[in-house]
Design a protein around this motif. Sequence first.
Motif, PDB file in Angstrom:
ATOM      1  N   ARG A 145      79.134 -16.056   2.990  1.00 32.77           N
ATOM      2  CA  ARG A 145      80.410 -16.787   3.831  1.00 32.77           C
ATOM      3  C   ARG A 145      81.319 -17.323   2.768  1.00 32.77           C
ATOM      4  N   TYR A 183      82.908 -12.076   7.317  1.00 32.15           N
ATOM      5  CA  TYR A 183      82.935 -11.383   6.212  1.00 32.15           C
ATOM      6  C   TYR A 183      82.762  -9.642   6.577  1.00 32.15           C
ATOM      7  N   PRO A 215      79.457 -14.095  11.526  1.00 33.23           N
ATOM      8  CA  PRO A 215      80.104 -13.983  10.217  1.00 33.23           C
ATOM      9  C   PRO A 215      81.423 -13.220  10.064  1.00 33.23           C
ATOM     10  N   GLU A 259      73.131 -16.210   3.628  1.00 25.61           N
ATOM     11  CA  GLU A 259      74.239 -16.170   4.488  1.00 25.61           C
ATOM     12  C   GLU A 259      75.472 -16.900   4.070  1.00 25.61           C
ATOM     13  N   LYS A 260      75.199 -18.146   3.511  1.00 25.78           N
ATOM     14  CA  LYS A 260      76.079 -19.159   3.009  1.00 25.78           C
ATOM     15  C   LYS A 260      76.798 -18.466   1.859  1.00 25.78           C
TER      16      LYS A 260
END
Length: 479
Positions: free
Chosen positions: A51, A20, A18, A47-48
């Motif tokens: 992101r 972020y 990731p 998670e998507k």
Amino acid sequence: MSQLSRENYLSHRSANPPQYDLDQVKIGVIHMGLSAFHRGHQALFFEKILRSGNLNFGVVGVTQRSSDVADVMNSQDCLYTINEREGAGFAPIIVGAIRKAVFFPQAREELLQIARSKELKLITLTVSEKAYQCNSSRDGINLTSTEVQSDIADVNSLLTFPSRLVDLLVARFESGLPGVAVISCDNLPTNGDITRSVVLDLASKQNRSAEFLTWLKSEIRFPNSMVDRAVPAITQDSIDEFHQSYGYEDRSLITAEPYLEWVIENDPISEYLSPVGARFVEKVAPYEAMKIRVFNGAHSALAYICQLAGIEYVAEGVVDPVIGDFIKNFQEKEAGRSFVAPADLDPIEYAKIIRKRVSNYALLHKSIQIAMDGSQKLPQRIFASTNDLVKLGLSTDHITLIIAAWLRFLEVNEKVNDPLGDSLQKLVRNPNALQSVSDTLSFDGLATKVDAQLFPQIAKWLEQLRIKPIKEVLQSLKS
């Protein structure tokens, strides 16, 4: 050996870490039951979202039975890898969505604070079917349902799950904040309706206030949902193989197939989950039936056939010409015709996709693992389809043979992993096949009873399985 952590995760670029800022992620989801399936399925949707730039969907994962899974997660700063595999191909992604991993008894006050937070958007559940169906004098529950994919195995520990959920919802009520969605991700029909019933029943028996009960009914949403992804158990071999390829050890490594689906009844949470791939529909039931009967039903059939044939992995079974032909005919001629399919899905095409997914040998899905808890899984995967086929006047040749294979599996194994195993094994070992079938399938603990008019047909198959190899019996049905 380099273990995955916050110190090194960004250096593992080939594993898609990731980008972020982990420190800016806010907890927006409480997930009860930190199973491998949750980490490989729902957590990827969150998670998507992260992101995409929305950092309000971090997850606190709550273990129920022990702190073991949380301890492993915390040893890696709650970072882990989902390694999508198909054949020889790897497609890893390091996931940071789970920002806290806790054991409920140790973290109750912290969880109550999160429940009172304005940032909380959602409570999700993978708590095992046993959590919904157990009888508890403390919790006042007596419900029966179907199959689940979960890490939790201790029935006694599950008895507290409904109380814990009510505990969190009371805290939310006391905060004066709006209600949230509670989404069960366990593989059982009408899981949202069942969760709502469990919670309302328990809250009433606990003599909660009339104000809370009114708020619970009006403000907390329990949409039904269906989840689908093959997430086999974590193994040391897969951890070691991944380390050799990617240069770091991940003790929470999740192996999964590329296929991923989450179908949810229409709910305001779609604002966030729909853009990352969740499907929102008016009614989940048709999709649920397709998955449970055509996929899960075939999966269980393969498990018992493979066990009787001495085959370790279901991927080996489905590509066997005799077994694969039997499974194809079961799906297309019986399971796929036992219900009304969703308008946008063709059962035959869906069945083809399922057989391809199951043949993915990279997942190493053991037949013995799928065969466990048959008394809990088969009522919805197989028995309901069987009874509907009778009502429709359709063939039951394949599905009754599957039931007989399960009975034979119970009969020949010294010990099986099934909450009703001991009782069922005593009944099935009657030398009279018809009496064996009648006694076992009439057992009170089974959630669905097979239509008794099929007992002679099932007994005929059981008699053959007692004297012939399973593949020879299957070939007698070859089209």
